[in-house]
Each structure stands twice: as structure tokens, then as C-alpha cells.
Scaffold this motif. Sequence first.
Motif, PDB file in Angstrom:
ATOM      1  N   LEU A 148       0.749  -1.268  -0.108  1.00  0.00           N
ATOM      2  CA  LEU A 148      -0.063  -0.112  -0.060  1.00  0.00           C
ATOM      3  C   LEU A 148       0.856   1.395  -0.001  1.00  0.00           C
ATOM      4  N   ARG A 149       0.388   2.356  -0.635  1.00  0.00           N
ATOM      5  CA  ARG A 149       0.948   3.570  -0.625  1.00  0.00           C
ATOM      6  C   ARG A 149      -0.103   4.513  -0.065  1.00  0.00           C
ATOM      7  N   PHE A 150       0.319   5.196   1.128  1.00  0.00           N
ATOM      8  CA  PHE A 150      -0.510   6.356   1.928  1.00  0.00           C
ATOM      9  C   PHE A 150      -0.246   7.339   1.486  1.00  0.00           C
ATOM     10  N   ALA A 151      -1.412   8.501   1.583  1.00  0.00           N
ATOM     11  CA  ALA A 151      -1.079   9.915   0.997  1.00  0.00           C
ATOM     12  C   ALA A 151      -1.793  10.861   1.866  1.00  0.00           C
ATOM     13  N   ASP A 152      -1.496  12.116   2.069  1.00  0.00           N
ATOM     14  CA  ASP A 152      -2.175  13.194   2.362  1.00  0.00           C
ATOM     15  C   ASP A 152      -1.508  14.326   1.531  1.00  0.00           C
ATOM     16  N   ARG A 153      -2.273  15.679   2.148  1.00  0.00           N
ATOM     17  CA  ARG A 153      -1.496  16.697   1.422  1.00  0.00           C
ATOM     18  C   ARG A 153       0.074  16.969   1.817  1.00  0.00           C
ATOM     19  N   THR A 154       0.394  16.557   2.652  1.00  0.00           N
ATOM     20  CA  THR A 154       1.963  16.889   3.082  1.00  0.00           C
ATOM     21  C   THR A 154       2.772  15.683   2.522  1.00  0.00           C
ATOM     22  N   GLY A 155       2.428  14.506   2.266  1.00  0.00           N
ATOM     23  CA  GLY A 155       3.391  13.566   1.754  1.00  0.00           C
ATOM     24  C   GLY A 155       3.002  12.335   1.418  1.00  0.00           C
ATOM     25  N   GLU A 156       3.769  11.297   1.160  1.00  0.00           N
ATOM     26  CA  GLU A 156       3.452   9.777   1.077  1.00  0.00           C
ATOM     27  C   GLU A 156       4.484   8.879   1.842  1.00  0.00           C
ATOM     28  N   ILE A 157       3.554   7.624   2.168  1.00  0.00           N
ATOM     29  CA  ILE A 157       4.649   6.620   2.575  1.00  0.00           C
ATOM     30  C   ILE A 157       3.970   5.465   2.441  1.00  0.00           C
ATOM     31  N   SER A 158       4.899   4.291   2.292  1.00  0.00           N
ATOM     32  CA  SER A 158       4.347   2.972   1.713  1.00  0.00           C
ATOM     33  C   SER A 158       4.257   1.958   2.976  1.00  0.00           C
ATOM     34  N   GLY A 159       3.396   1.149   2.908  1.00  0.00           N
ATOM     35  CA  GLY A 159       3.501   0.041   3.985  1.00  0.00           C
ATOM     36  C   GLY A 159       2.704  -1.173   3.467  1.00  0.00           C
ATOM     37  N   ASN A 160       3.040  -2.344   4.165  1.00  0.00           N
ATOM     38  CA  ASN A 160       2.684  -3.745   3.636  1.00  0.00           C
ATOM     39  C   ASN A 160       1.779  -4.123   4.886  1.00  0.00           C
ATOM     40  N   LEU A 161       0.424  -4.579   4.225  1.00  0.00           N
ATOM     41  CA  LEU A 161      -0.341  -5.338   5.012  1.00  0.00           C
ATOM     42  C   LEU A 161      -0.275  -6.758   4.969  1.00  0.00           C
ATOM     43  N   TRP A 162       0.301  -7.600   5.749  1.00  0.00           N
ATOM     44  CA  TRP A 162       0.813  -8.854   5.663  1.00  0.00           C
ATOM     45  C   TRP A 162      -0.456  -9.789   5.779  1.00  0.00           C
ATOM     46  N   ASP A 163      -0.210 -11.008   4.974  1.00  0.00           N
ATOM     47  CA  ASP A 163      -1.495 -11.950   5.318  1.00  0.00           C
ATOM     48  C   ASP A 163      -2.838 -11.330   5.038  1.00  0.00           C
ATOM     49  N   ALA A 164      -2.869 -10.502   4.119  1.00  0.00           N
ATOM     50  CA  ALA A 164      -4.152  -9.961   3.714  1.00  0.00           C
ATOM     51  C   ALA A 164      -5.392 -11.001   3.477  1.00  0.00           C
ATOM     52  N   THR A 165      -6.534 -10.774   3.917  1.00  0.00           N
ATOM     53  CA  THR A 165      -7.638 -11.676   3.463  1.00  0.00           C
ATOM     54  C   THR A 165      -8.298 -11.206   2.374  1.00  0.00           C
ATOM     55  N   GLU A 166      -9.134 -12.041   1.819  1.00  0.00           N
ATOM     56  CA  GLU A 166     -10.198 -11.537   0.614  1.00  0.00           C
ATOM     57  C   GLU A 166     -10.660 -10.374   1.027  1.00  0.00           C
ATOM     58  N   ASN A 167     -11.406 -10.372   2.043  1.00  0.00           N
ATOM     59  CA  ASN A 167     -12.309  -9.006   2.468  1.00  0.00           C
ATOM     60  C   ASN A 167     -11.127  -7.952   2.409  1.00  0.00           C
TER      61      ASN A 167
END
Length: 318
Positions: free
Chosen positions: A35-54
Amino acid sequence: MEIGNLTSGVATEGVALIKDAQLKTTRTGDPFLALRFADRTGEISGNLWDATENQVTQFKAGVVVELAGQVETYQDQLQFRIQELRLASPEEGQPEDFVPRVAETDGELKDDLRPFLAAIHQVEWATIVNHLFKKYGAPFFNFPAAKVNHHALVGGLAFHTLSILRLAKNVCDQYPGINRELLYAGALLHDMGKVIELSGPVATQYTTTGNLLGHISIVDGEIVACCQEVGLLPTNPQVVLLRHVILAHHGLREYGSPVEPELMEAEVLHRLDELDAAITEINGALEQTAPGEFSPRQFALGRRQFYRLPTGQDTKKA
């Protein structure tokens, strides 16, 4: 939480936009969301491990989420270690609330572009430029210039184009042998294909057409279509000159140009495009860097780090 002000080792929580979401698998075949998250000040990446179908269904580009976790450093880049993630309510924010835009308003950008449009008197070039601006003017002033990297802002496409035109004016004043009208026309249209290549300013993605054709081929096709609509031949010598300037603006075939510059104006546009993009990238990196320190490595610039001058020599505010 302001993403642009996050530092490594800090635990934080807040609301952000998912700018990009890619389903991937680990070496052992376990699914996770990059995932890559953002707001008006910047961006940062992050991983959601063991992601479910939902979770894969819920957490897509363009949705607003509440997240909590730890900020870490990975390969010289800040990364968010996700501990909690949920969809935000409409009251917590709408996607457009998290998209940064250029400082100039639409009206200011349009006012500053008008003199360059008015300076093109050569009939074929003026006809094509005005026709395409009439057709795509609305998204042109709203779209970013890229999915990531330089000018990935609301209005970034128009601002990037205006920046190149301002540079072009100075270059033409310095070197009178350059055809000013041809360079202006090429600069105005060189990235207009991005209004078709990209999905828009919120959670920007490449469209199917964009992935298959790319913005250079797209705008050349738009010029050909324009010629058919206004009664010009795409092989008209003046039209061919304009098409070449645009087709060659990435400089080299390995960088996406179908042809390499063989006109002075094509070479100048290519150089100015690279210059504006590079300065914007470096400025963005230095704004996140303390005086006397090196920035994180910039992947778009050969993974180089850039040094911010110490306080007193640095023109940027600390």
C-alpha cells in the motif's frame, strides 16, 4: 498525522488516502497488500501482511482509511509498519481532502498560459494547439503530471507545462535562432496525452489506454485526429515538425521516444522537460531533509542522494 512530517521510530495513527494498492505474494506464497498512503503533506508506503480476501476488496486505491503503526526506515526510505487498518467514515474525510495541489489556482494558471498560446501565429500550429486545448482544457488544468515523482499534484500537469514554457521563453531570448512558436506549441502539447494516460488526480493510476499506448503516442494520435477534423493533412510539413517535437521529447528511444530529436526545438524541449522534472524532484527531497544532511535516495534520479546546504547557505526554510 501529517505524513510529510513523520520520522523514523515514531508510533503514530491518523487518517490517509490509499494512493496505490498492489496485491503481491511473499516468497512462501502468502498474500500481502503493498500500500501507499498519502495526504496533502506527503506519501509513505506500508505492507499489510497476510491480507484476507475481504481486506483486498476493501483496501483499494482511492479509499480513505484510519491507520495506526510504527514508522521505520527501509532501504533509505520511510515505511509504515501497519498495526491497525480500517476504512474511515465519510465524516473522517473524503478522498479529495488528501490530494495536494499546486499553489496556483486554475485561474492563475490559465492567465499565465494565455500569452504563450497567443504567441503562436503559425496557422497549422495555432489551429492544432487551440483545438486540443478546447477539447481537453478542463482535465488539463486538473490532472497531475505523473502518477508519482514530479508534479504528482492536482494542477501539476498545467504547472509543469507552464514551468517549461517560462524556461523556453528565457532560452529563446538567449538564443534567437530557436523557433519560438514551434517550441511553445510543442511545450503546450507535449504532455497533454496524460489526460488520457492517467485516471485523474485522486489515487492516480495508469489507464488501460495509457499502459498500452503511453502519453506520447496518445497525443500524436490526437494531433492526427485534429487534422482530420479541421481539414489539415497529418503529413503537412508544418504539422510534421510539430509532431516530431512532441514525439522526440523523451530524448531517447529507451526512454519512450518513438524518435530521437532531430530539430533544435525538439532537443531544447527534451532538455527543459528533464530540467524541470529534476529540479522539482530534488526540491521535494530537500524539503524533507535537514540542513547539512543528505536526502533519501531518489530512484527517479539514479538512486542519488542530494545534500542540503547548511543553515545560512540554504535558501530553504528549515
